[in-house]
Design an enzyme around this catalytic site. Sequence first.
Site, PDB file in Angstrom:
ATOM      1  N   SER B   8       0.713  -6.816   6.842  1.00 19.46           N
ATOM      2  CA  SER B   8       0.206  -5.906   5.817  1.00 19.46           C
ATOM      3  C   SER B   8       1.255  -5.670   4.754  1.00 19.46           C
ATOM      4  O   SER B   8       2.446  -5.878   4.965  1.00 19.46           O
ATOM      5  CB  SER B   8      -0.190  -4.567   6.435  1.00 19.46           C
ATOM      6  OG  SER B   8      -0.498  -3.643   5.415  1.00 19.46           O
ATOM      7  N   HIS B   9       0.793  -5.201   3.609  1.00 22.12           N
ATOM      8  CA  HIS B   9       1.646  -4.728   2.527  1.00 22.12           C
ATOM      9  C   HIS B   9       2.442  -3.506   2.972  1.00 22.12           C
ATOM     10  O   HIS B   9       3.454  -3.169   2.404  1.00 22.12           O
ATOM     11  CB  HIS B   9       0.693  -4.296   1.411  1.00 22.12           C
ATOM     12  CG  HIS B   9       1.049  -4.854   0.095  1.00 22.12           C
ATOM     13  ND1 HIS B   9       1.116  -6.188  -0.136  1.00 22.12           N
ATOM     14  CD2 HIS B   9       1.388  -4.239  -1.081  1.00 22.12           C
ATOM     15  CE1 HIS B   9       1.464  -6.385  -1.405  1.00 22.12           C
ATOM     16  NE2 HIS B   9       1.634  -5.213  -1.982  1.00 22.12           N
TER      17      HIS B   9
END
Lengths: 213, 123
Positions: B8-9
Amino acid sequence: MAGTELDTALFAAWIEEISRTVRTEKDRLTRLDAAIGDADHGTNLDRGFTAVTQELAGKEHDSPGSLLALVGSTLIRKVGGASGPLYGMAFREAGKALGDVSEVSVAELSTALEAALSGVQKLGSAVEGDKTMVDALAPAVRALAQAAQEGKTPQEAVGAAASAALAGAEATVPMQARKGRASYLGPRSVGHEDPGAASTALVLDALRTAVTR
Amino acid sequence: MVGIVLISHSGPLAAEVAILAAQIGGEGVPLAAAGGTDDGGLGTSPDLVADAIEEVDRGDGVILIPDLGSSVLTARLMEGPGVVIADVPFVEGAIAAVVTAGSGASLEAVLAAAEESRTFRKL
């Protein structure tokens, strides 16, 4: 420089010039990214090229190819945002295409930039008109290929590529984004220059500065 | 067993989805979260992702589940023999993959189960 071939020192000077320009233009890139992206493009690229400068400092480089490959892998590791893998891939593929030649002709530079473009497109699946860095890089690649065919000097060839990249970046203003965060904005992405295309124009302009110095 | 890496970011988002998927899908599945940059910011770190792949690799293949932007691009850099990307919704795809992997399914079967979550309607 007045020669017809580009050596490792020239490529090192190019990378130094990119770092300098990215630092100077950091706020402008971030402002462009604030309009349609997540407002970190200038900061991310500056972090990446600062790491690149540290990585290159005080090292002897065998060839333009190995230098560019090192730039690419450093950007991939250090940038953090989407521009890291994209620019990293571009430099890595360009480096790979140059192999271990110690001096690069306009034709070889053209092949290397073609490899960079195809790496970027493979990773991000963007085509021209999507309002991405491809809109600056693809015209630059074409300009360089044409210059190579016409037997232009490195100064003329790189100048043509830099001008084409700049025109390509400016042409992203009226486009509607089809990739990345800006694509969620739909028609509201129109009217803003794409930050990735803008930074690609800077990268090629830095090459022009290094070659004409 | 097939390994799964959530990219994920955001570090906390990847970690929380990993906890949720492990609780729903079973504790035995090799599952790792690789979110955020290596200094804890928003973004993706190829080094963290590479470490996570190594951590979950049991020899039966690894599935990478990215969320947005740089996560997808970083995941693509890691593709290779036995390392594949699932183009799926982050939470739903992660749970489908973990549950299927926990049943001892092959890489292809886990990938197919995760991809079904793309068309699975909530209403």
